[in-house]
Scaffold this motif. Sequence first.
Motif, PDB file in Angstrom:
ATOM      1  N   ARG A 279       0.821  -1.219   0.000  1.00  0.00           N
ATOM      2  CA  ARG A 279       0.000   0.000   0.000  1.00  0.00           C
ATOM      3  C   ARG A 279       0.853   1.265   0.000  1.00  0.00           C
ATOM      4  O   ARG A 279       0.503   2.252  -0.644  1.00  0.00           O
ATOM      5  N   VAL A 280       1.972   1.243   0.718  1.00  0.00           N
ATOM      6  CA  VAL A 280       2.801   2.450   0.757  1.00  0.00           C
ATOM      7  C   VAL A 280       3.673   2.583  -0.483  1.00  0.00           C
ATOM      8  O   VAL A 280       4.312   3.616  -0.690  1.00  0.00           O
ATOM      9  N   GLY A 281       3.697   1.539  -1.314  1.00  0.00           N
ATOM     10  CA  GLY A 281       4.412   1.638  -2.583  1.00  0.00           C
ATOM     11  C   GLY A 281       5.834   1.138  -2.573  1.00  0.00           C
ATOM     12  O   GLY A 281       6.548   1.277  -3.568  1.00  0.00           O
ATOM     13  N   LEU A 282       6.279   0.517  -1.464  1.00  0.00           N
ATOM     14  CA  LEU A 282       7.642   0.007  -1.426  1.00  0.00           C
ATOM     15  C   LEU A 282       7.776  -1.287  -2.210  1.00  0.00           C
ATOM     16  O   LEU A 282       8.779  -1.512  -2.894  1.00  0.00           O
ATOM     17  N   LEU A 283       6.767  -2.137  -2.128  1.00  0.00           N
ATOM     18  CA  LEU A 283       6.707  -3.336  -2.969  1.00  0.00           C
ATOM     19  C   LEU A 283       5.774  -3.042  -4.137  1.00  0.00           C
ATOM     20  O   LEU A 283       4.615  -2.665  -3.933  1.00  0.00           O
ATOM     21  N   VAL A 284       6.289  -3.219  -5.347  1.00  0.00           N
ATOM     22  CA  VAL A 284       5.489  -2.962  -6.554  1.00  0.00           C
ATOM     23  C   VAL A 284       5.372  -4.273  -7.317  1.00  0.00           C
ATOM     24  O   VAL A 284       6.323  -4.724  -7.950  1.00  0.00           O
ATOM     25  N   PRO A 285       4.220  -4.954  -7.221  1.00  0.00           N
ATOM     26  CA  PRO A 285       4.091  -6.254  -7.893  1.00  0.00           C
ATOM     27  C   PRO A 285       4.112  -6.124  -9.402  1.00  0.00           C
ATOM     28  O   PRO A 285       3.744  -5.085  -9.967  1.00  0.00           O
ATOM     29  N   ARG A 286       4.592  -7.175 -10.058  1.00  0.00           N
ATOM     30  CA  ARG A 286       4.476  -7.291 -11.506  1.00  0.00           C
ATOM     31  C   ARG A 286       3.117  -7.876 -11.830  1.00  0.00           C
ATOM     32  O   ARG A 286       2.559  -8.655 -11.052  1.00  0.00           O
ATOM     33  N   THR A 287       2.575  -7.509 -12.977  1.00  0.00           N
ATOM     34  CA  THR A 287       1.304  -8.082 -13.417  1.00  0.00           C
ATOM     35  C   THR A 287       1.592  -9.207 -14.397  1.00  0.00           C
ATOM     36  O   THR A 287       2.240  -9.002 -15.425  1.00  0.00           O
ATOM     37  N   HIS A 288       1.153 -10.406 -14.049  1.00  0.00           N
ATOM     38  CA  HIS A 288       1.348 -11.581 -14.899  1.00  0.00           C
ATOM     39  C   HIS A 288      -0.008 -12.228 -15.126  1.00  0.00           C
ATOM     40  O   HIS A 288      -0.645 -12.690 -14.176  1.00  0.00           O
ATOM     41  N   LYS A 289      -0.471 -12.181 -16.361  1.00  0.00           N
ATOM     42  CA  LYS A 289      -1.781 -12.728 -16.729  1.00  0.00           C
ATOM     43  C   LYS A 289      -2.881 -12.113 -15.859  1.00  0.00           C
ATOM     44  O   LYS A 289      -3.789 -12.798 -15.385  1.00  0.00           O
ATOM     45  N   GLY A 290      -2.749 -10.805 -15.636  1.00  0.00           N
ATOM     46  CA  GLY A 290      -3.769 -10.071 -14.902  1.00  0.00           C
ATOM     47  C   GLY A 290      -3.688 -10.178 -13.402  1.00  0.00           C
ATOM     48  O   GLY A 290      -4.525  -9.594 -12.698  1.00  0.00           O
ATOM     49  N   GLU A 291      -2.706 -10.902 -12.873  1.00  0.00           N
ATOM     50  CA  GLU A 291      -2.594 -11.100 -11.433  1.00  0.00           C
ATOM     51  C   GLU A 291      -1.276 -10.527 -10.915  1.00  0.00           C
ATOM     52  O   GLU A 291      -0.260 -10.570 -11.621  1.00  0.00           O
ATOM     53  N   PRO A 292      -1.269  -9.979  -9.686  1.00  0.00           N
ATOM     54  CA  PRO A 292      -0.018  -9.464  -9.119  1.00  0.00           C
ATOM     55  C   PRO A 292       0.919 -10.601  -8.738  1.00  0.00           C
ATOM     56  O   PRO A 292       0.497 -11.605  -8.151  1.00  0.00           O
ATOM     57  N   ARG A 293       2.185 -10.442  -9.101  1.00  0.00           N
ATOM     58  CA  ARG A 293       3.190 -11.455  -8.784  1.00  0.00           C
ATOM     59  C   ARG A 293       4.457 -10.778  -8.275  1.00  0.00           C
ATOM     60  O   ARG A 293       4.707  -9.606  -8.548  1.00  0.00           O
ATOM     61  N   PHE A 294       5.269 -11.557  -7.548  1.00  0.00           N
ATOM     62  CA  PHE A 294       6.479 -11.033  -6.933  1.00  0.00           C
ATOM     63  C   PHE A 294       7.652 -11.942  -7.280  1.00  0.00           C
ATOM     64  O   PHE A 294       7.469 -13.074  -7.737  1.00  0.00           O
ATOM     65  N   THR A 295       8.875 -11.433  -7.074  1.00  0.00           N
ATOM     66  CA  THR A 295      10.072 -12.191  -7.427  1.00  0.00           C
ATOM     67  C   THR A 295      11.004 -12.289  -6.224  1.00  0.00           C
ATOM     68  O   THR A 295      10.725 -11.763  -5.139  1.00  0.00           O
ATOM     69  N   ASP A 296      12.160 -12.935  -6.449  1.00  0.00           N
ATOM     70  CA  ASP A 296      13.161 -13.037  -5.388  1.00  0.00           C
ATOM     71  C   ASP A 296      13.641 -11.661  -4.935  1.00  0.00           C
ATOM     72  O   ASP A 296      14.046 -11.498  -3.775  1.00  0.00           O
ATOM     73  N   ALA A 297      13.620 -10.689  -5.841  1.00  0.00           N
ATOM     74  CA  ALA A 297      14.026  -9.336  -5.451  1.00  0.00           C
ATOM     75  C   ALA A 297      13.108  -8.791  -4.361  1.00  0.00           C
ATOM     76  O   ALA A 297      13.556  -8.082  -3.446  1.00  0.00           O
ATOM     77  N   ASP A 298      11.820  -9.123  -4.435  1.00  0.00           N
ATOM     78  CA  ASP A 298      10.889  -8.689  -3.393  1.00  0.00           C
ATOM     79  C   ASP A 298      11.163  -9.407  -2.073  1.00  0.00           C
ATOM     80  O   ASP A 298      10.988  -8.831  -0.996  1.00  0.00           O
ATOM     81  N   LEU A 299      11.597 -10.667  -2.162  1.00  0.00           N
ATOM     82  CA  LEU A 299      12.009 -11.374  -0.945  1.00  0.00           C
ATOM     83  C   LEU A 299      13.184 -10.656  -0.295  1.00  0.00           C
ATOM     84  O   LEU A 299      13.255 -10.526   0.936  1.00  0.00           O
ATOM     85  N   ASN A 300      14.109 -10.160  -1.119  1.00  0.00           N
ATOM     86  CA  ASN A 300      15.267  -9.434  -0.585  1.00  0.00           C
ATOM     87  C   ASN A 300      14.832  -8.134   0.082  1.00  0.00           C
ATOM     88  O   ASN A 300      15.394  -7.735   1.107  1.00  0.00           O
ATOM     89  N   VAL A 301      13.845  -7.452  -0.510  1.00  0.00           N
ATOM     90  CA  VAL A 301      13.336  -6.220   0.085  1.00  0.00           C
ATOM     91  C   VAL A 301      12.751  -6.508   1.467  1.00  0.00           C
ATOM     92  O   VAL A 301      13.017  -5.786   2.448  1.00  0.00           O
TER      93      VAL A 301
END
Length: 258
Positions: free
Chosen positions: A118-140
């Motif tokens: 919500r605060v904008g620190l994590l910005v999900p990628r959109t994959h087939k219309g759904e929000p998704r995250f990567t290992d970089a987000d795990l690092n954050v």
Amino acid sequence: MRIRKVEDRTQDTERLNLADVAERVGMSVNSARWYQQRDLILPPEQDGSSEWYGDAHVECLIGIRDLERQGFTPAAIHLLLTGRLYVPPGVETPELLTAEELSAESGVPQELIDSVIRVGLLVPRTHKGEPRFTDADLNVLAAGLRLLEIGLPVAELLGLARRHAEAVRPIAESAVAMYENHLYAPLRQRGLTAEERAAFLVDTFCVLFPAGELLVTSHFARVLLQIAQDHLEAMDEPKDTIEATEEATRILERSRLT
């Protein structure tokens, strides 16, 4: 590495139609046909009016399916398989995670992840219309947990993250506008094919994003360290403390270069 279509059919043990192949791979028949029609897999074996596929086709389409799940578009996969999109050695394509999977792997409660989004620190990628995250987000998230562990309050960290996101977005919008004005707009006037335009966009984005990330992170890190040193000097901390901070800075900068 360059990802290429499978070219060895010597190990094929079955004769499959395209529907059978698509079912085994977990891909729609239309998608499998799209890749086959663009010569991204070997042509089928012809037997009269019948077309037969085998293990090599299954193997290749499994690779394509995995690229799709990792967020590659069909156009980008086409560039990969035709050898026109270069992936540097050792660079792995990211695994895409749902928010629930991100929470499970990071150990961070779902409610806190939702707050960070919500605060904008994590910005999900959109994959087939759904929000998704990567290992970089795990690092954050791991970095955020380390800050909490040393005693920084979560409410103030989230507030700082919100201000950062609000400041960064207009800068990013200006960067994209510069790209559109000076690279993409002239490209549209050159009469290139759709495939040539896609190749150009991929090549320039492969420069834009790493260069932008390096510029932003390096600048922020230097400013952060400089302000920390200024504060220590202003508080009249002992000379040994300031020298230790400067040495820590040198160690951090060396570690970033290795």
